[in-house]
Write an enzyme that holds these catalytic residues in place. Sequence first.
Site, PDB file in Angstrom:
ATOM      1  N   SER A 123       0.811  -1.211   0.000  1.00 51.88           N
ATOM      2  CA  SER A 123       0.000   0.000   0.000  1.00 51.88           C
ATOM      3  C   SER A 123       0.847   1.264   0.000  1.00 51.88           C
ATOM      4  O   SER A 123       1.604   1.513  -0.922  1.00 51.88           O
ATOM      5  CB  SER A 123      -0.966  -0.035   1.189  1.00 51.88           C
ATOM      6  OG  SER A 123      -1.878   1.036   1.131  1.00 51.88           O
ATOM      7  N   HIS A 124       0.731   2.049   1.044  1.00 51.12           N
ATOM      8  CA  HIS A 124       1.378   3.355   1.132  1.00 51.12           C
ATOM      9  C   HIS A 124       2.805   3.279   1.663  1.00 51.12           C
ATOM     10  O   HIS A 124       3.447   4.318   1.828  1.00 51.12           O
ATOM     11  CB  HIS A 124       0.553   4.259   2.045  1.00 51.12           C
ATOM     12  CG  HIS A 124       0.308   3.656   3.401  1.00 51.12           C
ATOM     13  ND1 HIS A 124      -0.511   2.555   3.566  1.00 51.12           N
ATOM     14  CD2 HIS A 124       0.781   3.963   4.628  1.00 51.12           C
ATOM     15  CE1 HIS A 124      -0.528   2.229   4.856  1.00 51.12           C
ATOM     16  NE2 HIS A 124       0.238   3.059   5.511  1.00 51.12           N
ATOM     17  N   ASP A 287      -2.067   6.625  -3.516  1.00 45.16           N
ATOM     18  CA  ASP A 287      -0.960   5.929  -2.864  1.00 45.16           C
ATOM     19  C   ASP A 287      -0.446   4.794  -3.739  1.00 45.16           C
ATOM     20  O   ASP A 287      -0.778   4.684  -4.920  1.00 45.16           O
ATOM     21  CB  ASP A 287      -1.377   5.410  -1.482  1.00 45.16           C
ATOM     22  CG  ASP A 287      -2.347   4.240  -1.556  1.00 45.16           C
ATOM     23  OD1 ASP A 287      -3.070   4.122  -2.554  1.00 45.16           O
ATOM     24  OD2 ASP A 287      -2.373   3.432  -0.596  1.00 45.16           O
ATOM     25  N   ASP A 289      -0.948   1.538  -4.074  1.00 46.08           N
ATOM     26  CA  ASP A 289      -1.845   0.608  -4.765  1.00 46.08           C
ATOM     27  C   ASP A 289      -3.148   1.268  -5.187  1.00 46.08           C
ATOM     28  O   ASP A 289      -4.098   0.590  -5.564  1.00 46.08           O
ATOM     29  CB  ASP A 289      -2.117  -0.626  -3.907  1.00 46.08           C
ATOM     30  CG  ASP A 289      -2.809  -0.319  -2.585  1.00 46.08           C
ATOM     31  OD1 ASP A 289      -2.699   0.829  -2.104  1.00 46.08           O
ATOM     32  OD2 ASP A 289      -3.460  -1.218  -2.027  1.00 46.08           O
ATOM     33  N   ASP A 291      -5.553   2.839  -3.643  1.00 47.04           N
ATOM     34  CA  ASP A 291      -6.809   2.779  -2.893  1.00 47.04           C
ATOM     35  C   ASP A 291      -7.001   3.983  -1.970  1.00 47.04           C
ATOM     36  O   ASP A 291      -8.106   4.199  -1.461  1.00 47.04           O
ATOM     37  CB  ASP A 291      -6.936   1.463  -2.112  1.00 47.04           C
ATOM     38  CG  ASP A 291      -5.887   1.277  -1.028  1.00 47.04           C
ATOM     39  OD1 ASP A 291      -4.934   2.076  -0.947  1.00 47.04           O
ATOM     40  OD2 ASP A 291      -6.016   0.298  -0.256  1.00 47.04           O
ATOM     41  N   ARG A 292      -5.979   4.793  -1.780  1.00 45.01           N
ATOM     42  CA  ARG A 292      -6.106   5.994  -0.945  1.00 45.01           C
ATOM     43  C   ARG A 292      -6.072   7.242  -1.818  1.00 45.01           C
ATOM     44  O   ARG A 292      -5.566   7.214  -2.932  1.00 45.01           O
ATOM     45  CB  ARG A 292      -4.985   6.063   0.094  1.00 45.01           C
ATOM     46  CG  ARG A 292      -4.974   4.882   1.037  1.00 45.01           C
ATOM     47  CD  ARG A 292      -3.902   5.030   2.095  1.00 45.01           C
ATOM     48  NE  ARG A 292      -3.831   3.839   2.923  1.00 45.01           N
ATOM     49  CZ  ARG A 292      -3.529   3.838   4.223  1.00 45.01           C
ATOM     50  NH1 ARG A 292      -3.239   4.966   4.833  1.00 45.01           N
ATOM     51  NH2 ARG A 292      -3.489   2.704   4.898  1.00 45.01           N
ATOM     52  N   LYS A 386     -11.370   0.505  -0.424  1.00 43.49           N
ATOM     53  CA  LYS A 386     -11.322   1.944  -0.667  1.00 43.49           C
ATOM     54  C   LYS A 386     -10.752   2.172  -2.057  1.00 43.49           C
ATOM     55  O   LYS A 386     -10.104   1.300  -2.619  1.00 43.49           O
ATOM     56  CB  LYS A 386     -10.498   2.654   0.406  1.00 43.49           C
ATOM     57  CG  LYS A 386      -9.159   2.017   0.761  1.00 43.49           C
ATOM     58  CD  LYS A 386      -8.555   2.719   1.966  1.00 43.49           C
ATOM     59  CE  LYS A 386      -7.276   2.052   2.446  1.00 43.49           C
ATOM     60  NZ  LYS A 386      -7.543   0.840   3.220  1.00 43.49           N
TER      61      LYS A 386
END
Length: 553
Positions: A123-124, A287, A289, A291-292, A386
């Site tokens: 992710s982030h 981010d 991937d 999703d943010r 998300k």
Amino acid sequence: MAIQSISTHSFAGQRPGTSGLRKKVTVFMQPNYLENFVQALFDVLSGIDAEGQRGTALQGQTLVLGGDGRYHNRAAVQTILKLAAANGVAKVLLGQGGILSTPAVSAVIRRRAALGGIVLSASHNPGGAEGDFGIKYNANNGGPASEAMTEAVYARTQVLTQLRMSDAPDINLNPLGVQMLEQMQVEVIDPVADYLAVMRSLFDFDQLRGLFQKGFTLRVDAMNAVGGPYAKAILEDVLGAPAGSVVNAVPLEDFGGLHPDPNPVNATDLIDHMSAPNAPDFGAAMDGDADRNMVVGRNFVVSPSDSLALMTAHAKLIPGYRHGLLGVARSMPTSAAVDRVVKALQLPCFETPTGWKFFGNLLDAGQVTLCGEESYGTGSSHVREKDGLWAILFWLSLQAATGKSVQTLVQEHWRIYGRNYYTRHDYEAIAVDVANALIVDLRASLPGLVGQRFGQRTVAVADDFAYTDPVDGSISNQQGVRLLFDDGARVIFRLSGTGTEGATLRLYLERYEANPDLHAVPVQIALADLAAVAEQVAGICARTGMAAPSVAT
């Protein structure tokens, strides 16, 4: 080519956290480390019994596979394909080049009726050879696996002694179409196509094209991560945003040295551009991937909590939500700003632990439509994750429908509902024993804190948040230490489950301000008294040796 049985041994620390198993790349590159986790997953999916006998639940099934393109992504894809072929999977839908954003994985699972999907992402968190890597499983609803399933996978990793793996050569990840690996089909798919179809079903693309035809400008920073191809394809190619509106659009294994966490601290280039005299009309970042999201107006940053509240208030302006919302859910640490909106709209509002999997049951049961977390994550019933680009399209649609800027929309919202001043302070890479002891001591102090007065406030509730899922009745305890004050202010302490090194203590501070004349106070100044209360109660500085948080957002 043949199916091999390979001896292995268990590894400590393979219990998934809030969103899968995340470790340093060097940990994942240990011989059999990734293989063990994936084999344990396939054993659980197959229906392995108490005697270790494998079932047949994977036979004939389709899985989705892809990741955010960070270092080790392509190698991990090849490994997983060989394990899948040896474990009876009939077909894998693989994003071209091994690439699929996290929300796109969810969209493909749902549109193609797959058994589930494997997402490769941290992710982030930072990428590169010295950075982080991660893996998680999404179920057939498109959302993260339940706690019961992830615990079963972890338990299996601890007793695993054999891997089942094909010795076939690596396949070519780039050409679209079907290849065979043993008896398994590997269909390399366009990573954007299914996701684009979902977005078309929600938003008025003609209206958005009209927005850009009128000269509307934007800057979307994909942070050299997986969101870039999606943003360029949809915003520039389909909707006609000016070429170059999406920057840092090519996914790189190390994210070009950027920390792909969309907040003002890490997305400084975007903040600088949006603060310039010739700033675009709208700015956003995603981010690692995708999703943010972070939403930015001209010299104006929108907090994730305000974003969720404003989306809820204006949802009927979006075609996909024109008939209204079923309800809204937010994670417990997220600001209560949305609570005021749903109360006015007479909608149900759910407060859940952190982790998108807790929203999945509510979405599947038709109890909510929108969901949000304070960590720059918002989403809806269109997928079970998300979704950063969805949020960007939502905000663009609001501006197209109202003709109002980001700043005007938010400030009008505050005038109607009041402002929830809100911040999160992250204390990163704390020694695990120090962080755990701090939380244990906080829990022990809770009974004595009720009724204590701090300045003009009195502690009304002091607890450790527990959640009973209204759909399946499952209980999640110890989800965050809360101090709730008589004026609605909140101080919350929580250990994060998304880091890979040491422990991260997150401190959340919030207070409500109804007076519009006091809505322009800088956030950290407005919440300084609550920060002092948190320090007095928990002794963060003394216990961690940190004079200030690593990041304040």
